[in-house]
Design a protein around this motif. Structure first.
Motif, PDB file in Angstrom:
ATOM      1  N   ASP A  40       0.839  -1.191   0.000  1.00  0.00           N
ATOM      2  CA  ASP A  40       0.000   0.000   0.000  1.00  0.00           C
ATOM      3  C   ASP A  40       0.873   1.240   0.000  1.00  0.00           C
ATOM      4  N   MET A  41       0.323   2.361  -0.442  1.00  0.00           N
ATOM      5  CA  MET A  41       1.103   3.567  -0.660  1.00  0.00           C
ATOM      6  C   MET A  41       1.550   4.226   0.642  1.00  0.00           C
ATOM      7  N   ARG A  42       0.726   4.161   1.688  1.00  0.00           N
ATOM      8  CA  ARG A  42       1.124   4.783   2.956  1.00  0.00           C
ATOM      9  C   ARG A  42       2.369   4.101   3.519  1.00  0.00           C
ATOM     10  N   THR A  43       2.374   2.780   3.504  1.00  0.00           N
ATOM     11  CA  THR A  43       3.555   2.050   3.979  1.00  0.00           C
ATOM     12  C   THR A  43       4.759   2.344   3.102  1.00  0.00           C
TER      13      THR A  43
ATOM     14  N   ASP B  75      -3.227  10.358   0.678  1.00  0.00           N
ATOM     15  CA  ASP B  75      -4.572  10.431   1.258  1.00  0.00           C
ATOM     16  C   ASP B  75      -5.573  10.969   0.244  1.00  0.00           C
ATOM     17  N   LEU B  76      -5.182  11.985  -0.519  1.00  0.00           N
ATOM     18  CA  LEU B  76      -6.069  12.509  -1.566  1.00  0.00           C
ATOM     19  C   LEU B  76      -6.396  11.430  -2.593  1.00  0.00           C
ATOM     20  N   ILE B  77      -5.381  10.672  -2.988  1.00  0.00           N
ATOM     21  CA  ILE B  77      -5.587   9.604  -3.970  1.00  0.00           C
ATOM     22  C   ILE B  77      -6.488   8.516  -3.401  1.00  0.00           C
ATOM     23  N   ALA B  78      -6.225   8.102  -2.158  1.00  0.00           N
ATOM     24  CA  ALA B  78      -6.995   7.013  -1.540  1.00  0.00           C
ATOM     25  C   ALA B  78      -8.470   7.364  -1.416  1.00  0.00           C
ATOM     26  N   ARG B  79      -8.774   8.622  -1.139  1.00  0.00           N
ATOM     27  CA  ARG B  79     -10.177   9.040  -0.986  1.00  0.00           C
ATOM     28  C   ARG B  79     -10.946   8.981  -2.297  1.00  0.00           C
ATOM     29  N   GLN B  80     -10.242   8.998  -3.417  1.00  0.00           N
ATOM     30  CA  GLN B  80     -10.919   8.942  -4.718  1.00  0.00           C
ATOM     31  C   GLN B  80     -10.912   7.541  -5.326  1.00  0.00           C
TER      32      GLN B  80
ATOM     33  N   ALA C 153     -10.673   0.433  -2.742  1.00  0.00           N
ATOM     34  CA  ALA C 153      -9.258   0.115  -2.969  1.00  0.00           C
ATOM     35  C   ALA C 153      -8.357   0.940  -2.065  1.00  0.00           C
ATOM     36  N   GLY C 154      -8.789   2.147  -1.709  1.00  0.00           N
ATOM     37  CA  GLY C 154      -8.022   2.993  -0.811  1.00  0.00           C
ATOM     38  C   GLY C 154      -6.617   3.240  -1.323  1.00  0.00           C
ATOM     39  N   ASP C 155      -5.641   3.018  -0.443  1.00  0.00           N
ATOM     40  CA  ASP C 155      -4.250   3.272  -0.837  1.00  0.00           C
ATOM     41  C   ASP C 155      -3.525   2.001  -1.261  1.00  0.00           C
ATOM     42  N   ARG C 156      -4.245   0.882  -1.416  1.00  0.00           N
ATOM     43  CA  ARG C 156      -3.608  -0.353  -1.853  1.00  0.00           C
ATOM     44  C   ARG C 156      -3.143  -0.225  -3.299  1.00  0.00           C
ATOM     45  N   ILE C 157      -2.008  -0.831  -3.594  1.00  0.00           N
ATOM     46  CA  ILE C 157      -1.430  -0.721  -4.935  1.00  0.00           C
ATOM     47  C   ILE C 157      -2.067  -1.773  -5.835  1.00  0.00           C
TER      48      ILE C 157
END
Length: 508
Positions: free
Chosen positions: A300-303, A350-355, A359-363
């Motif tokens: 995921d992108m946050r990690t 976070d902006l990307i995950a909200r849209q 799927a959220g921030d998962r790659i």
């Protein structure tokens, strides 16, 4: 202004207390206004202090007019002023972003942010090791609550590990302070610098043990190998504005190493000089590779962004291990770059995950974003900058680091980990960008566009990449002057303790 040096501590303290009052706490609008005004005020004051410090002037502020080494002092020089501006800019951007809904998912968000900023600013200004411990505790206590802001099992689990490790670190910090005070008779850093070279032979091993304990504590705060395991989970679990502010938290450890191991245990410490260098070399190389592997393995992108912070810490440790003015100047330039860009990436993810819906921030691939061009362009800017590709600040920072090794064969060890980790990060971020922005399903998106305030806050941080390149000459001049001031501790010692001669253990 006589009392300017204490304002970055005093303003967040007073505003944090006022925000607890019922009249303020019951009104989200009042909290947001007070928090934004306070953070903007501290930012302007920090810029003014930076201008003042850029002349080379060292300002000593003795609280209660108790003169050193007996009283509490604040020290404003080029390094502390730089860190104040960096902290204030991050704080303002994080609060601006949070004011668009993130601050309402839990209680006392703005109160905790103000106390967090107070602790950070105090840590960068204090001239005393015990008060460094005090400000560490203030910022850590606030961070414990900020990590779990919004609630959830993932945040609670990450916070347990974070709290336990930092409590252990705080205990070790107190042991180190006890050892150093018992042998040197002082915790004022300038006074310690004047005495450390004349420590009796029978006490040198004790002082060395205390210094190495400090190195362990600062390494834990900085998330250096093998003490970095808490960072990815904690940063990935925190809400975006908190994670963005936490980008400066690891730099407190780096700052403390720089301050203590150049001023107290630097070139002029006699038998105890440069004792940290032996340990920094392996820690730097392993931290760089551990972070790079984490970036490639992240799902995921946050990690992924959290592991990018680990890579940057390893790079900063490598620059510190070079132990030269040129390397320190490069370190400071790179520190500004990586702090700003990694904080901006936390907000962007976070902006990307909200849209992206579920799927959220998962790659993974999913439906199109509501603002693919805007967010894609910002991601491209941040990725290019954090990898270190031209023409942005990451390339300049790494080029300065590599240049600092030229002409010294035994320092060329920094090239392979720095270049190989950059390649690994480039591959990982290319995969992420391709998956998130290109592997999308057909059809219209149901996501709402990002709030303009959130976009502005994110751009404010990511814009550091081109701005640090455009104004690279001026920034590099300032960091070079800061490094020169840092590597000549005699001026600072004599400013704080006018009666101390050069024979006390510092160069004239």
């Amino acid at each position: 202004m006589q009392h300017g040096a204490i304002l970055p501590i005093l303003i967040p303290l007073i505003v944090g207390i006022l925000l607890i009052l019922p009249a303020m706490h019951k009104s989200v609008w009042r909290q947001r206004c007070a928090s934004l005004i306070a953070s903007a005020s501290v930012l302007m004051i920090s810029i003014w202090l930076l201008i003042q410090a850029s002349t080379g002037e060292i300002t000593i502020y003795a609280l209660g007019d108790w003169q050193p080494p007996y009283g509490i002092i604040l020290v404003l020089d080029r390094l502390s002023a730089l860190m104040l501006v960096l902290t204030s800019l991050l704080g303002f951007s994080a609060i601006l972003y949070a004011c668009h809904s993130d601050d309402t998912t839990g209680s006392f968000f703005h109160v905790l942010m103000q106390f967090q900023l107070m602790g950070l600013n105090g840590a960068f200004l204090t001239g005393d090791l015990f008060n460094l411990f005090v400000f560490f505790e203030i910022l850590l206590i606030a961070s414990y609550a900020l990590v779990i802001h919004g609630g959830g099992k993932q945040k609670t689990r990450a916070n347990v590990h974070y709290v336990i490790l930092n409590l252990v670190g705080s205990s070790l910090f107190l042991f180190a302070l006890g050892i150093l005070y018992g042998t040197l008779g002082t915790l004022n850093m300038a006074d310690m610098a004047s005495k450390v070279a004349t420590v009796p032979a029978e006490d040198q091993s004790l002082v060395e043990a205390g210094a190495l304990l400090l190195l362990v504590v600062f390494g834990l705060k900085a998330a250096a190998f093998p003490l970095y395991f808490w960072l990815p989970r904690t940063y990935a679990a925190a809400v975006a504005p908190v994670a963005a502010l936490f980008a400066i938290m690891t730099k407190v450890g780096i700052y403390s190493m720089l301050r203590v191991f150049t001023l107290v245990f630097g070139e002029d410490a006699g038998a105890l000089s440069n004792l940290a260098i032996f340990w920094l070399w392996p820690a730097a190389v392993i931290t760089i590779f551990a972070g790079a592997v984490g970036v490639m393995a992240a799902q995921d992108m946050r990690t992924q962004i959290a592991y990018l912070v680990v890579v940057s810490i390893g790079t900063l440790l490598g620059a510190m291990a070079l132990n030269s003015e040129d390397a320190t100047a490069a370190l400071l330039y790179y520190l500004i770059h990586t702090t700003m860009v990694s904080a901006g990436l936390f907000l962007l993810v976070d902006l990307i995950a909200r849209q992206r819906g579920q799927a959220g921030d998962r790659i993974v691939g999913t439906h199109p974003l509501a603002q693919p061009l805007l967010l894609g362009g910002m991601f491209f800017l941040g990725a290019i900058a954090i990898v270190g590709m031209p023409p942005f600040s990451g390339f300049i920072g790494k080029a300065l680091l590599l240049k600092a090794t030229m002409g010294v064969t035994d320092k060329l060890w920094l090239w392979p980990p720095l270049l190989l980790s950059s390649l690994m990060v480039l591959i990982a971020l290319s995969r992420t960008g391709t998956t998130v922005f290109w592997r999308v399903s057909k059809g219209a998106t149901k996501a709402e566009p990002a709030a303009p305030g959130k976009v502005v806050a994110t751009l404010l941080l990511l814009s550091a990449a081109p701005l640090l390149a455009i104004f690279g000459g001026s920034v590099a001049e300032y960091t070079a002057a800061t490094a020169a001031q840092l590597h000549a501790p005699g001026d600072l010692v004599r400013q704080i303790l006018p009666g101390v001669s050069a024979a006390g253990g510092v160069r004239p």
